[in-house]
Design an enzyme around this catalytic site. Structure first.
Site, PDB file in Angstrom:
ATOM      1  NE  ARG D  72      -3.988  -1.796   2.321  1.00  0.00           N
ATOM      2  CZ  ARG D  72      -4.539  -2.448   3.724  1.00  0.00           C
ATOM      3  NH1 ARG D  72      -3.830  -2.329   4.542  1.00  0.00           N
ATOM      4  NH2 ARG D  72      -4.677  -2.850   4.295  1.00  0.00           N
ATOM      5  N   GLY D 102      -5.829  -2.783  -9.252  1.00  0.00           N
ATOM      6  CA  GLY D 102      -7.378  -2.439  -9.087  1.00  0.00           C
ATOM      7  C   GLY D 102      -7.660  -0.744  -9.256  1.00  0.00           C
ATOM      8  CB  THR D 105      -3.701   0.503  -8.818  1.00  0.00           C
ATOM      9  OG1 THR D 105      -3.534   0.055  -8.057  1.00  0.00           O
ATOM     10  CG2 THR D 105      -2.113   0.063  -9.957  1.00  0.00           C
ATOM     11  CB  ILE D 126     -10.130 -11.770  -6.887  1.00  0.00           C
ATOM     12  CG1 ILE D 126     -11.028 -11.007  -5.494  1.00  0.00           C
ATOM     13  CG2 ILE D 126      -8.974 -11.929  -7.274  1.00  0.00           C
ATOM     14  CD1 ILE D 126     -11.173 -11.837  -4.652  1.00  0.00           C
ATOM     15  CG  ASP D 127     -14.243  -7.416  -5.419  1.00  0.00           C
ATOM     16  OD1 ASP D 127     -14.108  -9.303  -4.927  1.00  0.00           O
ATOM     17  OD2 ASP D 127     -13.310  -7.051  -4.607  1.00  0.00           O
ATOM     18  NE  ARG D 266     -22.310 -25.683  13.415  1.00  0.00           N
ATOM     19  CZ  ARG D 266     -23.418 -25.398  14.838  1.00  0.00           C
ATOM     20  NH1 ARG D 266     -24.444 -24.483  14.098  1.00  0.00           N
ATOM     21  NH2 ARG D 266     -23.829 -26.117  15.620  1.00  0.00           N
ATOM     22  CG  HIS D 272      -6.983 -13.258   3.172  1.00  0.00           C
ATOM     23  ND1 HIS D 272      -6.985 -12.976   3.835  1.00  0.00           N
ATOM     24  CD2 HIS D 272      -6.248 -11.811   2.255  1.00  0.00           C
ATOM     25  CE1 HIS D 272      -7.179 -11.739   4.573  1.00  0.00           C
ATOM     26  NE2 HIS D 272      -6.598 -10.914   3.334  1.00  0.00           N
ATOM     27  CB  VAL D 273      -8.841 -20.326   0.682  1.00  0.00           C
ATOM     28  CG1 VAL D 273      -7.672 -20.140   1.758  1.00  0.00           C
ATOM     29  CG2 VAL D 273     -10.437 -19.509   0.890  1.00  0.00           C
ATOM     30  NE  ARG D 275      -8.197 -10.587  -1.342  1.00  0.00           N
ATOM     31  CZ  ARG D 275      -7.933  -9.810  -2.578  1.00  0.00           C
ATOM     32  NH1 ARG D 275      -6.968  -9.257  -3.726  1.00  0.00           N
ATOM     33  NH2 ARG D 275      -9.255  -8.926  -2.375  1.00  0.00           N
TER      34      ARG D 275
END
Lengths: 341, 341, 341, 341
Positions: D72, D102, D105, D126-127, D266, D272-273, D275
Site C-alpha cells: 500500500r 485494481g 492503482t 478478483i471482484d 453454520r 483469503h483463499v 485470492r
C-alpha cells in the site's frame, strides 16, 4: 557432516519434497552441509553438483519433477562408480550419499554400498512395488490422477452407452490399477499379477447392459495381459514407430471388446500425466518424512539401508531387501476389489 | 443374513463409500439383504429404514455426505436402545448391525454390543484420532482440503508480506494440523497436544523477515492453545453470538501476532469445507475396504469388533479399545515436522 | 406451456446444468410442464420420454454427462422426423422443442424448425467452434483438463530433459489447443487452422536446449497437420485396429521429433477425459444461463433461434448462422499466443 | 523501448501471468528492455527495481501472487509521484509504465498519466467490478474456489439437515457471490446490490424443508446487508479485535437464521483463499492476453488507456472510464440466478 544427494530414474511426485527435507533436517538440525549431484549418478561421476542451502530448496515442496534432474546411466559406468567408490567419496568430501530412486537406483545404491560407500537410500516409485515399505511416495498422486480420469470417463461412458478402457501405469505390479479402479468404481480391473479372460469381461459388460446399466469402465494396468488363448495378443510387440504403449493392452482390449460386444469401446491411455506435477498432501508428507529419517540414519551410521514406511512409523530396511523381490498385489487385495478379472 | 447399517456423528468424506461397499459385498458376495437406518440410531429406534439394493448405492462412491443421513441422539434414548436390544433386533430381523461413526457412535455401538446386539463397527473421523487403526477415512480428504488452502495462502502471504494464520479442525488431536502443515510447508504448526509459546512464534517470524523471507504461514488446530501465561486467552470462550469458533484460537492468535510483530496478520478459519464433498482416492479405497471387511467379520461372527487399518492390512479391533483412549500426535511425529511449536 | 428437451451428440460438461435450468425456469417461473426425450432425437421418434420435475433434476448441476442420454441418429430418420413434425408435436403435446447439441444437432434442429416445429436450440460443443456465440459451455472444462495435464507434463519433461507432445481435442478448430497451450505455457502449439512446419518445431526445441532450457512441451490439436512436404504423414490414416487417433498426429509428431532431434520425445493423447466429468464453475454458469434464456425465448415465441453469449449478455442467434460456418481460430489470436507454429 | 512494470493492490491470481506476458512480448516481439518495480508504486518512488529478462519470468505463469511484490502507498506519496513524473521517467529511462492493479492503482495510474507519464494500465481485481472490461483475471479463480467450497458444503449440509451460510468476497459488487452461487447451486444468494429481507430467506428454507429438502446453502457477499428493519445489524461494526469480517454478515446471518428457523445454521467465511494460489486456465489466458496487448498499446503510443476484454477481443479503454464507475451486478443477471434475495 557432508551429505551428497541425488535423484535417479523416472519422474515421481515428491522427489523435491525429499530433497528439501534432507536439506532442512541436515542444515537446521545438525549444521551439516549438503551438495546435490545433477542428473543422478551421472553428476556423481562427471563432477556436476551444487551446494544446497535453504534458499536452494525454497518453494519446491509442492513442485513436481526434481530440481536436481535425472538421467539414465549405463551399467558400465555404474560399475565404474562402484570401483572408484573411495575416490569419489574423497573427491566430494561426502560422509554419506543419499540416492533417491526406484529399483534400478537402489540396486546401484547397493553396489556402491557393497563397495564401501556409506549410503542411505530413499525408495521412490509411483508403482508402489518396492518390498519392505508399505507405500512409496508418488503412488498416491498417480492413483489420484488416474481416479480423476476414471471419474470423468464414467459420466461420458454412461451418457453415451459406451465401454471405456483406461490404461494406467504399472508394468509389473498392478497397484495403481487396483487402487484407482477401486476408487473410481471401475467395473473391471486387469492386473499384471493375474492374466484375464476376455470372456469374463464380455460377460460382465453384457450383464450390466442386461440390467439397465448401459456402460462400463475397465481399468487396465499397462502390464496386464490376457490369459493364454483368451485373445490374440503379442505381449511386448512394438509398432512401426517404435512405441509399444500405443499399441498396448488398452487399445487392444478396447478393440477386442468392441468386436465381441458389438458396442462402442474406447481406449484412454493416461501416460505420463500420472508421474508429473504437484504431489498430493499424502505424498508430500511421506516424502518429507523419508528425507528427515534419511538424515537421521546417516547420523546414526545406519548405512546400506533405506527408509521405509511400516504402519505409521518410518523404519529402516536393508537395501538388499528392496531390490530382490518386487511387491506385487496379493490375491486377498484382489478379492476386496471384487472387480479384478 | 440380514444386515442393518447406519451412519452417525459429524460428516466425513467416505461414508457413502462404506455403505456402498457393505451393500456390494453382502449382496453379490453372500446373497444377503441389507437395510439402512435413517439418521443414525434415531432411525433404528423410530423405525425409519429402507432396503438397500445395488441400485440404491449406484453412483454414490465419490459423493460426500451420507445417503442415510445422520443425527444426534440423546444419551437417554441410546440407553433405551441398549435396553431393548433384543426387541430391536427381532423387529427388523437383522443378524448384525454395522454402525459407521466416530467415538460417540462407537461407544454407543459398544453399549448395544454389551447388551447383546451383534455389532460390527466401522470407525469414522476426519480427525484420525481413533486408537487401534493407523488411519481413518475422511482424514486424507480433510488434509488435502487444508493443504490446498495453505498452498493458496502462501502465495498471497508472500506477495503482501503478511502472516497468515490458518485454523484447521482438530479439537483434541492435531493430526490435520500436523499433516496439512507439513504438506503445505507451514512455518509454524500448533497442536492441542502441546501448548505453544507465542514468543516462539514471534521469534520464528522475525527471523524469517530478518533473512528476507517476508511472510509466514502458521497452521493451528482449533484445539491448540497457548502455554500458561504466554498470551491472554480464555479457552472455550463464547462470543456474543454464541459461536465459539469465530472467536477461536485462529483469530486470537492472528490478532496477538499482529500486535507483537507490528505486521499484518490475517486469520483464515477453514471450517466445514474440511468435512464435506468428494473423498480423495485414498479415502475411497480405505472406506471401501472397511465396508468389505465389516461384512466378512459379520459372516465370521466377529462381533463387538470394528475394522481397523494396520500397515497394509485390514484387521479387527475390539470396540472397547477404540473408545477408551484417544490417539493423539506423539512427540516423535512432532519432531519430524520441525515446525511444531 | 409444454416443453420438450433433448440432448444429442458427443458428451460435454454442462449438459445437465442446461436441463436443470430449463426445468427450474419453466416450472418455477412459468408453471410449465417439461418432458425429456431419451437418447436425443431417437427418443423423440421412438416415444421414449419422461416428465422432468424439480426432483428429477435435483443434484445434477455439477454432474458430467446427461441424465437424458445421447445417441447418434441416421440422417434418414431425421428426415422422417422433419416430415412428421406436426404429428410429433401433437403426439407429445409440446409447444416447443429445446434440443441441446452441437453442429449436427443444430442442423437437425434447423430441419425441424424449417418443417414447422417450434424450436429453440442450445449450442453445445467442447470445441468452441460454433459461430454466433462467443463461447460454448464445455469448452472451459476441456481447457482446464488439458491445462492441468500440461502443468503435470512440464515438470516431468523438465526433470528428464524430454520433449512432450500433448494431443488435445479439436478436429477442425484449434481453440482447446490454443487456450490450453497458452494457459499451460506450451512452447509450441499446432492448430488445424495453420499447417505447421516440423522444421520450425525442431528449431524451437534446439534453441531452447541451446540456452539451457532442456525440455519442451508441444500442444497439438488432433486436427493439426504438417505443412505439405514437412513430414511424412497421411491425414486420416487408419491403423490396423481401426482407430485413427492412436496413430494420430500426436504420436507421429513425437516420433518425428525424436528422430530429428536425437532426444527423447513422448506423446500423450488426452482423449475422452476432456469431455467428461464435472463442469467448471464457468461452464455451469454459462449452461445455466443458456437454459434460462431458452425458456424465455420459448415464451417470447422466438423460434428457429438458439441461445448465444455475446460479451456479457445472452442473446438469440438464428440456427442457420450457427450451422453454416465453423468458428475457427483467427490469426490475431494465434499472434497473441506467440508459440503457434 | 524501455518498459517499467509494477503490481499494486490486493493479491489476485494471474498477476505473474501478466508480468511474464509483458516480458515475453516486449523482449521477443520488439527487443525491448523491461524493468520491474518492487512493491508497487513504492518501488517506483524509492528506486527499488530489477531488470526482467526471460529467465526472471520462467516458471511463473501458473504461480499465484506476484514476483514483484505489492504494498500500500499513502495518497501523499502518490501525489509526490505525480509531481515528479518527468524526473521519475528520466531516472529510470522508461518510455512507458505498465501498472497492474485494481481501482486504486488505476486511479493512481491516471494521476500519473494526467501528469504526463506515458502509462498503459492493466486492470486487476478478483471482484470483477471494473467498468469497461467484460471480465477481469482473478475473478474466475475466486469463483472456482468459492464454488468448490459450496460443492463440499452441500453434501455436509444435506447429510446433517443444516443451513450453511458461505460468505465470499465482494464488498461493493456481488459478482463472486452471484456466479459461485449459481455454479454451486446455492438456494439463496445475497448481494451488496440488493438489501435482502431475512424473512424471505427464512421462508425459502422452510419451504425446502416442507417439501423434504432438509438443508439449504446460502451464499452471501461480504458486502451484502439486510434491508432496513429486516434484522438487527450494524454495518461496518468492528469487533474487539479490530477485525470486521469475523463479525461480518455471514456469521450474523447464520446466527439470525438459526434463531428464526430453530435449525442448525453454520457460517463459513472463505476469506483469503479466494485470492491466492494458481490461477485457472481462463485467468491465465486472459492475463496473458492483457500483458501482450499492453505492450502493443505501448508501441502504438496508446497512453492513458488500459486493456479490456470486450466479447472475444482485447481492446483499450480510457483509464478514466475504469475508475469513475463501479461495475455492479445488474438486475437482469439477478433474475437469471433465480435465487437472489
Amino acid at each position: 557432516m557432508r551429505i551428497g544427494v541425488l535423484t535417479a530414474g523416472g519422474d515421481c511426485p515428491g522427489l523435491n519434497a525429499v530433497i528439501r527435507s534432507v536439506v532442512h533436517r541436515a542444515l537446521t538440525g545438525y549444521g551439516d552441509e549438503v551438495i546435490g549431484f545433477e542428473d543422478g549418478f551421472k553428476g556423481l561421476l562427471d563432477g556436476h553438483f551444487r551446494p544446497l542451502d535453504l534458499n536452494a530448496v525454497s518453494g519446491i515442496l509442492a513442485r513436481g519433477g526434481t530440481i536436481l534432474g535425472s538421467a539414465r546411466l549405463e551399467r558400465a559406468r555404474l560399475q565404474e562408480a562402484a570401483e572408484n567408490c573411495e575416490d569419489l567419496q574423497r573427491r566430494y568430501g561426502i560422509d554419506v550419499l543419499i540416492p533417491i530412486g526406484g529399483e534400478g537406483t537402489l540396486t546401484a545404491a547397493r553396489m556402491l554400498s557393497d563397495a564401501g560407500m556409506p549410503v542411505v537410500g530413499v525408495p521412490k516409485t509411483i508403482d508402489n512395488d518396492i518390498s519392505s515399505t508399505d507405500r512409496t511416495f508418488g503412488f498416491d498422486t498417480a492413483v489420484m490422477v488416474a481416479t480423476e480420469a476414471i471419474d470423468r470417463l464414467k459420466t461420458t461412458a454412461e451418457s453415451h452407452q459406451r465401454v471405456m478402457v483406461v490404461e494406467v501405469m504399472g508394468r509389473h505390479a498392478g497397484w495403481i490399477a487396483l487402487e484407482s479402479g477401486m476408487a473410481g468404481g471401475a467395473h473391471g480391473i486387469c492386473l499384471p499379477e493375474r492374466p484375464f479372460q476376455v470372456d469374463d469381461l464380455v460377460k460382465m459388460v453384457e450383464e450390466r447392459f442386461a440390467r439397465g446399466k448401459k456402460f462400463a469402465v475397465i481399468c487396465v494396468a499397462e502390464g496386464a495381459h490376457p490369459a493364454e488363448g483368451s485373445m490374440e495378443y503379442r505381449k511386448g510387440e512394438i509398432d512401426q514407430y517404435g512405441h509399444e504403449r500405443f499399441q498396448g493392452i488398452g487399445t487392444r482390449l478396447a478393440k477386442e471388446l468392441e468386436k465381441r460386444l458389438g458396442k462402442e469401446a474406447r481406449p484412454v491411455i493416461l501416460g505420463h500425466v500420472q508421474r508429473g506435477g504437484t504431489p498430493t498432501a499424502y505424498d508430500r508428507v511421506l516424502a518429507t518424512r523419508f528425507g528427515w529419517h534419511a538424515v537421521e540414519a546417516a547420523h546414526r551410521g545406519d548405512f546400506g539401508m533405506m527408509t521405509a514406511l511400516r504402519g505409521t512409523s518410518i523404519t529402516m530396511a536393508p537395501l538388499a531387501d528392496a531390490t530382490t523381490r518386487l511387491k506385487t498385489v496379493p490375491s486377498d487385495r484382489m478379492l476386496e476389489a471384487e472387480s479384478v478379472f
